[in-house]
Motif scaffolding. Sequence first.
Motif, PDB file in Angstrom:
ATOM      1  N   THR A  27     -47.231  57.490  61.468  1.00  0.00           N
ATOM      2  CA  THR A  27     -47.744  56.267  62.079  1.00  0.00           C
ATOM      3  C   THR A  27     -46.961  55.043  61.611  1.00  0.00           C
ATOM      4  N   LEU A  28     -46.714  54.943  60.302  1.00  0.00           N
ATOM      5  CA  LEU A  28     -45.991  53.794  59.779  1.00  0.00           C
ATOM      6  C   LEU A  28     -44.532  53.785  60.214  1.00  0.00           C
ATOM      7  N   ARG A  29     -43.927  54.958  60.339  1.00  0.00           N
ATOM      8  CA  ARG A  29     -42.536  55.018  60.803  1.00  0.00           C
ATOM      9  C   ARG A  29     -42.411  54.521  62.235  1.00  0.00           C
ATOM     10  N   ALA A  30     -43.472  54.682  63.028  1.00  0.00           N
ATOM     11  CA  ALA A  30     -43.446  54.269  64.434  1.00  0.00           C
ATOM     12  C   ALA A  30     -43.841  52.800  64.633  1.00  0.00           C
ATOM     13  N   GLU A  31     -44.476  52.197  63.611  1.00  0.00           N
ATOM     14  CA  GLU A  31     -44.894  50.792  63.718  1.00  0.00           C
ATOM     15  C   GLU A  31     -43.663  49.890  63.772  1.00  0.00           C
ATOM     16  N   LYS A  32     -43.748  48.865  64.593  1.00  0.00           N
ATOM     17  CA  LYS A  32     -42.631  47.929  64.697  1.00  0.00           C
ATOM     18  C   LYS A  32     -42.809  46.789  63.707  1.00  0.00           C
ATOM     19  N   VAL A  33     -41.779  46.585  62.916  1.00  0.00           N
ATOM     20  CA  VAL A  33     -41.730  45.480  61.972  1.00  0.00           C
ATOM     21  C   VAL A  33     -40.539  44.637  62.391  1.00  0.00           C
ATOM     22  N   GLU A  34     -40.797  43.372  62.672  1.00  0.00           N
ATOM     23  CA  GLU A  34     -39.758  42.469  63.178  1.00  0.00           C
ATOM     24  C   GLU A  34     -39.107  43.047  64.434  1.00  0.00           C
ATOM     25  N   GLY A  35     -39.916  43.667  65.284  1.00  0.00           N
ATOM     26  CA  GLY A  35     -39.449  44.171  66.571  1.00  0.00           C
ATOM     27  C   GLY A  35     -38.751  45.512  66.560  1.00  0.00           C
ATOM     28  N   VAL A  36     -38.630  46.131  65.389  1.00  0.00           N
ATOM     29  CA  VAL A  36     -37.927  47.416  65.297  1.00  0.00           C
ATOM     30  C   VAL A  36     -38.788  48.425  64.548  1.00  0.00           C
ATOM     31  N   ALA A  37     -38.904  49.630  65.110  1.00  0.00           N
ATOM     32  CA  ALA A  37     -39.612  50.708  64.428  1.00  0.00           C
ATOM     33  C   ALA A  37     -38.648  51.353  63.438  1.00  0.00           C
ATOM     34  N   PHE A  38     -39.113  51.605  62.220  1.00  0.00           N
ATOM     35  CA  PHE A  38     -38.241  52.177  61.189  1.00  0.00           C
ATOM     36  C   PHE A  38     -37.615  53.493  61.642  1.00  0.00           C
ATOM     37  N   GLN A  39     -38.365  54.306  62.383  1.00  0.00           N
ATOM     38  CA  GLN A  39     -37.837  55.618  62.796  1.00  0.00           C
ATOM     39  C   GLN A  39     -36.613  55.501  63.701  1.00  0.00           C
ATOM     40  N   ASP A  40     -36.383  54.329  64.290  1.00  0.00           N
ATOM     41  CA  ASP A  40     -35.241  54.134  65.195  1.00  0.00           C
ATOM     42  C   ASP A  40     -34.024  53.539  64.491  1.00  0.00           C
ATOM     43  N   THR A  41     -34.124  53.253  63.214  1.00  0.00           N
ATOM     44  CA  THR A  41     -33.025  52.600  62.510  1.00  0.00           C
ATOM     45  C   THR A  41     -31.995  53.604  61.997  1.00  0.00           C
ATOM     46  N   TYR A  42     -30.799  53.104  61.765  1.00  0.00           N
ATOM     47  CA  TYR A  42     -29.739  53.931  61.186  1.00  0.00           C
ATOM     48  C   TYR A  42     -30.147  54.420  59.804  1.00  0.00           C
ATOM     49  N   GLU A  43     -30.769  53.535  59.048  1.00  0.00           N
ATOM     50  CA  GLU A  43     -31.240  53.873  57.702  1.00  0.00           C
ATOM     51  C   GLU A  43     -32.170  55.081  57.737  1.00  0.00           C
ATOM     52  N   SER A  44     -33.087  55.101  58.694  1.00  0.00           N
ATOM     53  CA  SER A  44     -34.028  56.210  58.830  1.00  0.00           C
ATOM     54  C   SER A  44     -33.311  57.511  59.155  1.00  0.00           C
ATOM     55  N   LYS A  45     -32.360  57.437  60.044  1.00  0.00           N
ATOM     56  CA  LYS A  45     -31.615  58.642  60.440  1.00  0.00           C
ATOM     57  C   LYS A  45     -30.778  59.166  59.271  1.00  0.00           C
ATOM     58  N   LEU A  46     -30.261  58.257  58.466  1.00  0.00           N
ATOM     59  CA  LEU A  46     -29.443  58.638  57.322  1.00  0.00           C
ATOM     60  C   LEU A  46     -30.280  59.293  56.226  1.00  0.00           C
ATOM     61  N   ILE A  47     -31.446  58.729  55.943  1.00  0.00           N
ATOM     62  CA  ILE A  47     -32.291  59.212  54.851  1.00  0.00           C
ATOM     63  C   ILE A  47     -33.121  60.425  55.262  1.00  0.00           C
ATOM     64  N   GLY A  48     -33.617  60.424  56.481  1.00  0.00           N
ATOM     65  CA  GLY A  48     -34.423  61.540  56.960  1.00  0.00           C
ATOM     66  C   GLY A  48     -35.822  61.112  57.362  1.00  0.00           C
ATOM     67  N   LYS A  49     -36.569  62.070  57.862  1.00  0.00           N
ATOM     68  CA  LYS A  49     -37.885  61.792  58.431  1.00  0.00           C
ATOM     69  C   LYS A  49     -39.022  61.817  57.429  1.00  0.00           C
ATOM     70  N   ALA A  50     -38.758  62.173  56.197  1.00  0.00           N
ATOM     71  CA  ALA A  50     -39.847  62.411  55.251  1.00  0.00           C
ATOM     72  C   ALA A  50     -40.148  61.232  54.331  1.00  0.00           C
ATOM     73  N   VAL A  51     -39.634  60.024  54.649  1.00  0.00           N
ATOM     74  CA  VAL A  51     -39.896  58.869  53.791  1.00  0.00           C
ATOM     75  C   VAL A  51     -40.193  57.618  54.620  1.00  0.00           C
ATOM     76  N   ILE A  52     -40.794  56.642  53.952  1.00  0.00           N
ATOM     77  CA  ILE A  52     -41.041  55.323  54.537  1.00  0.00           C
ATOM     78  C   ILE A  52     -40.718  54.293  53.457  1.00  0.00           C
ATOM     79  N   PRO A  53     -40.053  53.189  53.804  1.00  0.00           N
ATOM     80  CA  PRO A  53     -39.797  52.160  52.786  1.00  0.00           C
ATOM     81  C   PRO A  53     -41.104  51.600  52.217  1.00  0.00           C
ATOM     82  N   SER A  54     -41.120  51.377  50.933  1.00  0.00           N
ATOM     83  CA  SER A  54     -42.304  50.817  50.279  1.00  0.00           C
ATOM     84  C   SER A  54     -42.697  49.488  50.917  1.00  0.00           C
ATOM     85  N   LYS A  55     -41.702  48.698  51.322  1.00  0.00           N
ATOM     86  CA  LYS A  55     -41.944  47.395  51.943  1.00  0.00           C
ATOM     87  C   LYS A  55     -42.825  47.539  53.190  1.00  0.00           C
TER      88      LYS A  55
END
Length: 73
Positions: A27-55
């Motif tokens: 759910t948090l990976r799909a939430e948009k923060v500043e207009g972008v969902a974390f799951q769609d970022t390059y950072e997310s693709k690089l790190i993987g699907k099993a984490v979310i930034p603490s921020k």
Amino acid sequence: MKSYLNVHDIMAINGVSKSKAYHILRTLRAEKVEGVAFQDTYESKLIGKAVIPSKIYLEFFPNATGNVRALGN
């Protein structure tokens, strides 16, 4: 404070089951923060699907700041 939280961290902080922790993570990976969902970022693709930034986690669970700090690095 850890930069990224995984399912086990979310389980420990929220006191929930593994399936509920995965639900929170997805759910948090799909939430948009500043207009972008974390799951769609390059950072997310690089790190993987099993984490979310603490921020991002703390934006939705601000009362958990102390618990996230307690996890360390």
